[in-house]
Design a protein around this motif. Structure first.
Motif, short mmCIF file in Angstrom:
data_model
loop_
_atom_site.label_atom_id
_atom_site.label_comp_id
_atom_site.label_asym_id
_atom_site.label_seq_id
_atom_site.Cartn_x
_atom_site.Cartn_y
_atom_site.Cartn_z
N UNK A 231 21.17 18.30 -22.05
CA UNK A 231 21.62 18.69 -20.59
C UNK A 231 21.58 17.21 -19.81
N UNK A 232 20.39 16.69 -19.63
CA UNK A 232 20.19 15.29 -18.75
C UNK A 232 21.43 14.29 -19.20
N UNK A 233 21.51 14.01 -20.45
CA UNK A 233 22.48 13.16 -20.91
C UNK A 233 23.76 13.31 -20.48
N UNK A 234 24.39 14.75 -20.75
CA UNK A 234 25.58 14.90 -20.22
C UNK A 234 25.74 14.87 -18.76
N UNK A 235 24.80 15.37 -18.13
CA UNK A 235 24.75 15.04 -16.50
C UNK A 235 24.95 13.66 -16.23
N UNK A 236 23.97 12.75 -16.49
CA UNK A 236 24.15 11.32 -16.27
C UNK A 236 25.66 10.74 -16.65
N UNK A 237 26.03 11.19 -17.83
CA UNK A 237 27.40 10.65 -17.99
C UNK A 237 28.42 11.16 -17.05
N UNK A 238 28.44 12.25 -16.72
CA UNK A 238 29.42 12.95 -15.77
C UNK A 238 29.04 12.21 -14.20
N UNK A 239 27.81 12.13 -13.88
CA UNK A 239 27.60 11.23 -12.84
C UNK A 239 28.19 9.86 -12.98
N UNK A 240 28.11 8.90 -13.91
CA UNK A 240 28.49 7.88 -14.20
C UNK A 240 30.23 7.86 -13.87
N UNK A 241 30.66 8.86 -14.53
CA UNK A 241 32.26 8.87 -14.48
C UNK A 241 32.67 9.28 -13.10
N UNK A 242 31.96 9.94 -12.29
CA UNK A 242 32.15 10.31 -10.86
C UNK A 242 32.16 9.04 -10.11
N UNK A 243 30.99 8.34 -10.14
CA UNK A 243 30.53 7.01 -9.61
C UNK A 243 31.67 5.91 -9.68
N UNK A 244 32.04 5.72 -11.07
CA UNK A 244 32.87 4.91 -11.72
C UNK A 244 34.36 5.14 -10.92
N UNK A 245 34.88 6.17 -10.87
CA UNK A 245 36.02 6.71 -10.01
C UNK A 245 36.11 6.44 -8.51
N UNK A 246 34.73 6.42 -8.15
CA UNK A 246 34.70 6.33 -6.58
C UNK A 246 34.45 4.87 -6.25
N UNK A 247 34.23 4.06 -7.18
CA UNK A 247 33.77 2.57 -7.07
C UNK A 247 32.50 2.30 -6.78
N UNK A 248 31.63 3.58 -7.27
CA UNK A 248 30.08 3.25 -6.81
C UNK A 248 29.42 3.07 -8.29
N UNK A 249 29.43 1.96 -8.66
CA UNK A 249 28.93 1.67 -10.00
C UNK A 249 27.17 1.51 -9.77
N UNK A 250 26.74 2.23 -10.70
CA UNK A 250 25.26 2.44 -10.75
C UNK A 250 24.30 0.94 -10.99
N UNK A 251 25.18 0.04 -11.89
CA UNK A 251 24.68 -1.17 -12.21
C UNK A 251 23.50 -1.07 -13.44
N UNK A 252 22.59 -1.99 -13.57
CA UNK A 252 21.80 -2.04 -14.52
C UNK A 252 20.51 -0.97 -14.34
N UNK A 253 20.59 -0.21 -15.46
CA UNK A 253 19.45 0.89 -15.46
C UNK A 253 18.02 0.32 -15.20
N UNK A 254 17.54 -0.81 -15.72
CA UNK A 254 16.47 -1.17 -15.74
C UNK A 254 16.17 -2.13 -14.32
N UNK A 255 17.24 -2.24 -13.49
CA UNK A 255 17.09 -3.45 -12.41
C UNK A 255 16.85 -4.55 -12.45
N UNK A 256 17.16 -5.22 -13.84
CA UNK A 256 17.18 -6.49 -14.10
C UNK A 256 18.34 -7.36 -14.32
N UNK A 257 18.48 -8.48 -14.04
CA UNK A 257 19.61 -9.38 -14.19
C UNK A 257 20.13 -9.54 -15.39
N UNK A 258 21.30 -9.87 -15.64
CA UNK A 258 21.93 -10.10 -17.03
C UNK A 258 21.57 -11.43 -17.39
N UNK A 259 21.57 -11.56 -18.86
CA UNK A 259 21.42 -12.76 -19.29
C UNK A 259 22.48 -13.65 -19.84
#
Length: 259
Positions: A231-259
């Motif tokens: 349930x939670x996984x499906x919800x997160x994927x749907x939330x990410x899709x909505x955020x991507x469509x609206x230009x609100x990327x969630x970014x890094x899940x761990x709050x860390x910079x890229x390597x």
């Protein structure tokens, strides 16, 4: 896996001294590329790098203080294992999660892990049961303390301890491959599951082993994989899709910079 967790630097052991359950033992014969591969693989499997996070050869080479060549080799292996994906601009990133991919990986976990548990059942002795009880207690403490790195490691250790009871099980490497692909997303989802996971399926699994009830163990393993994450996984994927469509990327899940 959205909340910051205690982390170790690549190649270092967790503070508690336990080696990550899914990380192979290192030997003197390993090449530099093999060491980097194992370090990066462990970080991905533990979810220390977030879904969609970009990785660069230069950044990784600086991080590990090596040349670009061993980094390229490690990245090629992880791309072939579908833990990383190559983008059109030739940048590499942690594979993102789609609904189809999530459902496939969830089904693969259920199929492989329930079968592995059934095949390992007769090999689980009292000593292994005691170890499983200890691991589950450590997992409970990590959950209470919100030590998500420790939580991920102990959860994988609990499952591995069951499946590895059967000597030379061919299922273990297959299961690790699925864990590798799900690790970053699992880290994010497991944080959310804390409020949606009323039954401790590990307790049910332990009781099934004590009662020598093979079917009950299978049911507990499947429920442990499916409860909450579906349930939670499906919800997160749907939330990410909505955020991507609206230009609100969630970014890094761990709050860390890229390597």
């Amino acid at each position: 896996m959205t909340q910051e967790a205690p982390r170790t630097s690549a190649g270092a052991k967790p503070e508690n001294g336990d080696e990550p359950a899914a990380r192979p033992v290192e030997g003197a014969h390993q090449t530099l590329a093999q060491k980097i591969y194992l370090d990066l693989r462990a970080d991905i499997m533990m979810g220390r790098i977030g879904p969609g996070e970009s990785l660069t050869i230069r950044g990784l080479a600086t991080h590990y203080a090596v040349s670009a060549m061993p980094v390229r080799e490690a990245l090629r292996r992880l791309i072939s294992e579908q833990a990383l994906e190559m983008q059109d601009n030739r940048r590499v990133r942690i594979a993102t999660m789609t609904m189809d991919r999530f459902e496939d990986l969830l089904a693969a976990r259920v199929t492989l892990e329930t079968e592995a548990a059934m095949r390992a059942f007769d090999f689980i002795d009292k000593d292994r049961l005691t170890l499983l009880e200890q691991i589950d207690e450590e997992l409970t403490q990590a959950s209470k303390a919100k030590e998500y790195d420790r939580w991920m490691e102990r959860n994988l250790a609990f499952h591995s301890c069951i499946y590895e009871a059967r000597p030379a099980s061919a299922f273990v490497s297959l299961i690790e491959s699925v864990w590798l692909q799900m690790g970053p997303f699992m880290r994010r989802a497991l944080v959310e599951i804390r409020n949606h996971y009323p039954v401790d399926r590990h307790i049910e699994a332990l009781q099934a082993i004590r009662n020598r009830d093979r079917l009950a163990l299978k049911i507990a393993i499947e429920a442990d994989i499916r409860d909450g994450i579906s349930h939670i996984g499906s919800q997160l994927i749907n939330d990410d899709a909505r955020n991507a469509a609206s230009g609100k990327g969630k970014g890094n899940a761990n709050g860390r910079g890229g390597r």
